[in-house]
Design a protein around this motif. Structure first.
Motif, PDB file in Angstrom:
ATOM      1  N   UNK A 223     -14.609  55.859   4.225  1.00  0.00           N
ATOM      2  CA  UNK A 223     -14.904  55.274   2.917  1.00  0.00           C
ATOM      3  C   UNK A 223     -14.993  53.751   3.005  1.00  0.00           C
ATOM      4  N   UNK A 224     -14.086  53.142   3.754  1.00  0.00           N
ATOM      5  CA  UNK A 224     -14.068  51.685   3.872  1.00  0.00           C
ATOM      6  C   UNK A 224     -15.319  51.162   4.553  1.00  0.00           C
ATOM      7  N   UNK A 225     -15.760  51.840   5.598  1.00  0.00           N
ATOM      8  CA  UNK A 225     -16.896  51.367   6.379  1.00  0.00           C
ATOM      9  C   UNK A 225     -18.200  51.474   5.600  1.00  0.00           C
ATOM     10  N   UNK A 226     -18.358  52.535   4.841  1.00  0.00           N
ATOM     11  CA  UNK A 226     -19.644  52.815   4.213  1.00  0.00           C
ATOM     12  C   UNK A 226     -19.789  52.255   2.800  1.00  0.00           C
ATOM     13  N   UNK A 227     -18.695  51.987   2.101  1.00  0.00           N
ATOM     14  CA  UNK A 227     -18.821  51.531   0.714  1.00  0.00           C
ATOM     15  C   UNK A 227     -19.609  50.232   0.576  1.00  0.00           C
TER      16      UNK A 227
ATOM     17  N   UNK B 233     -17.151  56.963  -0.438  1.00  0.00           N
ATOM     18  CA  UNK B 233     -17.993  55.811  -0.128  1.00  0.00           C
ATOM     19  C   UNK B 233     -19.213  55.756  -1.033  1.00  0.00           C
ATOM     20  N   UNK B 234     -19.761  56.907  -1.347  1.00  0.00           N
ATOM     21  CA  UNK B 234     -20.934  56.960  -2.218  1.00  0.00           C
ATOM     22  C   UNK B 234     -20.530  56.799  -3.682  1.00  0.00           C
ATOM     23  N   UNK B 235     -19.379  57.354  -4.053  1.00  0.00           N
ATOM     24  CA  UNK B 235     -18.987  57.408  -5.460  1.00  0.00           C
ATOM     25  C   UNK B 235     -18.619  56.045  -6.036  1.00  0.00           C
ATOM     26  N   UNK B 236     -17.769  55.293  -5.362  1.00  0.00           N
ATOM     27  CA  UNK B 236     -17.135  54.150  -6.001  1.00  0.00           C
ATOM     28  C   UNK B 236     -18.057  52.969  -6.345  1.00  0.00           C
ATOM     29  N   UNK B 237     -18.897  52.472  -5.432  1.00  0.00           N
ATOM     30  CA  UNK B 237     -19.695  51.287  -5.813  1.00  0.00           C
ATOM     31  C   UNK B 237     -20.634  51.529  -6.997  1.00  0.00           C
ATOM     32  N   UNK B 238     -21.357  52.659  -6.968  1.00  0.00           N
ATOM     33  CA  UNK B 238     -22.338  52.897  -8.022  1.00  0.00           C
ATOM     34  C   UNK B 238     -21.672  53.292  -9.337  1.00  0.00           C
ATOM     35  N   UNK B 239     -20.558  54.012  -9.286  1.00  0.00           N
ATOM     36  CA  UNK B 239     -19.869  54.373 -10.527  1.00  0.00           C
ATOM     37  C   UNK B 239     -19.230  53.142 -11.170  1.00  0.00           C
ATOM     38  N   UNK B 240     -18.787  52.165 -10.339  1.00  0.00           N
ATOM     39  CA  UNK B 240     -18.277  50.911 -10.904  1.00  0.00           C
ATOM     40  C   UNK B 240     -19.383  50.151 -11.611  1.00  0.00           C
ATOM     41  N   UNK B 241     -20.601  50.196 -11.072  1.00  0.00           N
ATOM     42  CA  UNK B 241     -21.737  49.548 -11.721  1.00  0.00           C
ATOM     43  C   UNK B 241     -22.035  50.208 -13.064  1.00  0.00           C
ATOM     44  N   UNK B 242     -21.998  51.537 -13.099  1.00  0.00           N
ATOM     45  CA  UNK B 242     -22.267  52.260 -14.345  1.00  0.00           C
ATOM     46  C   UNK B 242     -21.211  51.917 -15.392  1.00  0.00           C
ATOM     47  N   UNK B 243     -19.936  51.834 -14.964  1.00  0.00           N
ATOM     48  CA  UNK B 243     -18.870  51.475 -15.905  1.00  0.00           C
ATOM     49  C   UNK B 243     -19.125  50.104 -16.511  1.00  0.00           C
ATOM     50  N   UNK B 244     -19.596  49.160 -15.706  1.00  0.00           N
ATOM     51  CA  UNK B 244     -19.862  47.809 -16.230  1.00  0.00           C
ATOM     52  C   UNK B 244     -21.071  47.821 -17.167  1.00  0.00           C
ATOM     53  N   UNK B 245     -22.116  48.572 -16.820  1.00  0.00           N
ATOM     54  CA  UNK B 245     -23.275  48.683 -17.696  1.00  0.00           C
ATOM     55  C   UNK B 245     -22.905  49.273 -19.052  1.00  0.00           C
ATOM     56  N   UNK B 246     -21.917  50.155 -19.058  1.00  0.00           N
ATOM     57  CA  UNK B 246     -21.502  50.812 -20.304  1.00  0.00           C
ATOM     58  C   UNK B 246     -20.394  50.055 -21.025  1.00  0.00           C
TER      59      UNK B 246
ATOM     60  N   UNK C 293     -13.589  47.905  -3.019  1.00  0.00           N
ATOM     61  CA  UNK C 293     -13.120  49.287  -2.964  1.00  0.00           C
ATOM     62  C   UNK C 293     -12.933  49.710  -1.511  1.00  0.00           C
ATOM     63  N   UNK C 294     -13.859  49.272  -0.647  1.00  0.00           N
ATOM     64  CA  UNK C 294     -13.757  49.618   0.764  1.00  0.00           C
ATOM     65  C   UNK C 294     -12.542  49.006   1.422  1.00  0.00           C
ATOM     66  N   UNK C 295     -12.252  47.739   1.086  1.00  0.00           N
ATOM     67  CA  UNK C 295     -11.047  47.103   1.624  1.00  0.00           C
ATOM     68  C   UNK C 295      -9.806  47.869   1.181  1.00  0.00           C
ATOM     69  N   UNK C 296      -9.804  48.291  -0.087  1.00  0.00           N
ATOM     70  CA  UNK C 296      -8.655  49.053  -0.576  1.00  0.00           C
ATOM     71  C   UNK C 296      -8.455  50.320   0.236  1.00  0.00           C
ATOM     72  N   UNK C 297      -9.549  51.061   0.486  1.00  0.00           N
ATOM     73  CA  UNK C 297      -9.446  52.277   1.276  1.00  0.00           C
ATOM     74  C   UNK C 297      -9.075  51.960   2.723  1.00  0.00           C
ATOM     75  N   UNK C 298      -9.724  50.918   3.278  1.00  0.00           N
ATOM     76  CA  UNK C 298      -9.467  50.581   4.673  1.00  0.00           C
ATOM     77  C   UNK C 298      -8.047  50.142   4.911  1.00  0.00           C
ATOM     78  N   UNK C 299      -7.516  49.313   3.997  1.00  0.00           N
ATOM     79  CA  UNK C 299      -6.135  48.864   4.114  1.00  0.00           C
ATOM     80  C   UNK C 299      -5.193  50.055   4.040  1.00  0.00           C
ATOM     81  N   UNK C 300      -5.487  50.972   3.120  1.00  0.00           N
ATOM     82  CA  UNK C 300      -4.648  52.156   3.012  1.00  0.00           C
ATOM     83  C   UNK C 300      -4.655  52.973   4.290  1.00  0.00           C
ATOM     84  N   UNK C 301      -5.857  53.145   4.872  1.00  0.00           N
ATOM     85  CA  UNK C 301      -5.961  53.938   6.097  1.00  0.00           C
ATOM     86  C   UNK C 301      -5.302  53.274   7.286  1.00  0.00           C
ATOM     87  N   UNK C 302      -5.631  52.004   7.533  1.00  0.00           N
ATOM     88  CA  UNK C 302      -5.018  51.285   8.654  1.00  0.00           C
ATOM     89  C   UNK C 302      -3.516  51.143   8.449  1.00  0.00           C
ATOM     90  N   UNK C 303      -3.127  50.859   7.212  1.00  0.00           N
ATOM     91  CA  UNK C 303      -1.703  50.713   6.924  1.00  0.00           C
ATOM     92  C   UNK C 303      -0.935  51.995   7.175  1.00  0.00           C
TER      93      UNK C 303
END
Length: 416
Positions: A82-86, A137-150, A365-375
């Motif tokens: 998720x971190x790499x692809x977001x 990875x697919x869900x978070x960036x585009x859904x955050x954009x939709x939330x802001x548009x709405x 969002x990717x940093x959040x996932x990546x930090x969680x995974x590496x941590x």
């Protein structure tokens, strides 16, 4: 779902065009609540399925004789994907929005759950976790954009509504694991693929609302606000925000991944009881995540970031020395305070670089996932060589990184 939304030009990326309003002005129509509710509920379903992975760790550990380092690698396989692809997904959708990518990405989660339910080898478990991560990875960036548009101009509120669904979804994982997966075993994870199918249908409907908002247009030059920070200060601010997210997310990851083992090891509680204590912490996380956005809209995001990270420090320092019930109370206070910073950090970053909205959302969002995974992987290794109790003594100092918030710039009033 087809309610028109008017948003400010700064919310848009180059390929997306909707009606403009003056910077900082709110839409006359206000937020599109049906869309916000739909995207938040989809976030709830998405993160419910994701949280099942961590919630079934005790079952996988006992069944396949895994050590803590191998448990951490499962988290890494999921979150590193998720971190790499977001950021890649966010960068691509900045150039060409994909209204139906959300439902397609959710299909990856669907197949990942089915594979996890049938996996009998450690490598297959890792692949299944990676597929669920791909869906995120697919869900978070585009859904955050939709939330802001709405959002109708209430950006912190919209981000909090979006985060609320995800936070409550994360908190439901331990409960569902305790009620379903623990009694019925690993194969029962397949039942949750029905949740993924429901999410696919909802996201397809949201995609139909989103599609008319998109119109191809030529690249435009963004006019910076005269009081906006210069490029050097923007870079410094983004690095500070990443560090703040690091402190918050690594601490939350330590509780999400190993709190169950900590309670079992120190207090001798059952696995199911430990799952419920974890649910209490994650539910507090959800409430805090919702409150943070509106508070940022009202008082300024920088103030909320200051209070939410540093404010948790006294309680994180006390947690390793508390009894069972005091630990539960402290975990609630920590969850409420520290999670309130998430929406403010993300919206602050989006407003620093509004012309790269999808990429910035994906990076954070990717940093959040990546930090969680590496941590999780590093903390698991540390726990193998020391103890779970020692891990929490070390992690207790992480909120002190919140002092770096002093380097955040003051944003223009319309984007604070």
């Amino acid at each position: 779902m087809n309610k028109p939304v008017v948003v400010s030009e700064e919310t848009l990326t180059e390929p997306v065009l909707v009606s403009d309003v003056a910077p900082g002005a709110k839409s006359a129509a206000g937020p599109a609540y049906v869309v916000l509710a739909g995207i938040s509920f989809s976030h709830f379903l998405n993160d419910t399925m994701q949280s099942l992975i961590a919630s079934v760790y005790p079952i996988l550990k006992d069944t396949y004789a895994l050590d803590f380092a191998q448990i951490g690698m499962i988290t890494l396989a999921f979150q590193f994907t998720a971190s790499l692809l977001q950021p890649v997904v966010g960068h691509y959708t900045d150039k060409k929005a994909q209204p139906y990518s959300l439902s397609i990405g959710m299909a990856s989660t669907f197949f990942g759950l089915l594979l996890l339910s049938a996996a009998h080898q450690y490598l297959v478990i890792l692949v299944a976790a990676a597929l669920v991560g791909l869906g995120s990875a697919v869900f978070h960036p585009e859904s955050a954009r939709i939330a802001r548009l709405a959002s109708g101009g209430r950006y912190g509120f919209a981000q909090s509504v979006f985060q609320l669904g995800g936070s409550f979804g994360t908190s439901m994982g331990p409960v569902l694991a305790a009620l379903i997966v623990v009694p019925f075993g690993q194969g029962s994870i397949a039942w949750f693929s029905s949740i993924a199918f429901l999410a696919i249908l909802i996201l397809w409907r949201i995609g139909r609302w989103y599609e008319p908002q998109i119109k191809a247009k030529k690249a435009v030059v963004d006019q910076a606000h005269p009081d906006a920070p210069n490029s050097r200060r923007v870079v410094v601010a983004l690095l500070v925000l990443v560090a703040l997210l690091f402190s918050k997310q690594l601490y939350v990851s330590s509780l999400s991944s190993y709190y169950i083992f900590y309670l079992i090891d120190r207090f001798g509680v059952s696995t199911q009881a430990a799952q419920m204590y974890l649910f209490i912490f994650l539910a507090a996380n959800a409430v805090g995540a919702f409150l943070g956005g509106p508070l940022g809209d009202r008082f300024g995001r920088k103030i909320v970031i200051w209070i939410s990270i540093l404010g948790a420090l006294p309680f994180t320092l006390a947690l390793p020395y508390a009894g069972l019930y005091a630990s539960a109370v402290l975990s609630v206070l920590i969850g409420l305070i520290i999670s309130s910073t998430t929406s403010s950090i993300i919206v602050f970053a989006q407003e620093l670089v509004p012309h790269r909205f999808g990429m910035i959302s994906g990076v954070f969002f990717g940093v959040a996932f990546g930090i969680g995974g590496l941590g999780a992987a590093v903390l698991g290794k540390l726990a193998d060589h020391t103890s779970i109790a020692f891990v929490y003594q070390v992690c207790a100092y992480l909120p002190a990184i919140g002092l770096l918030a002093v380097f955040l710039p003051k944003l223009p009033r319309h984007a604070r």
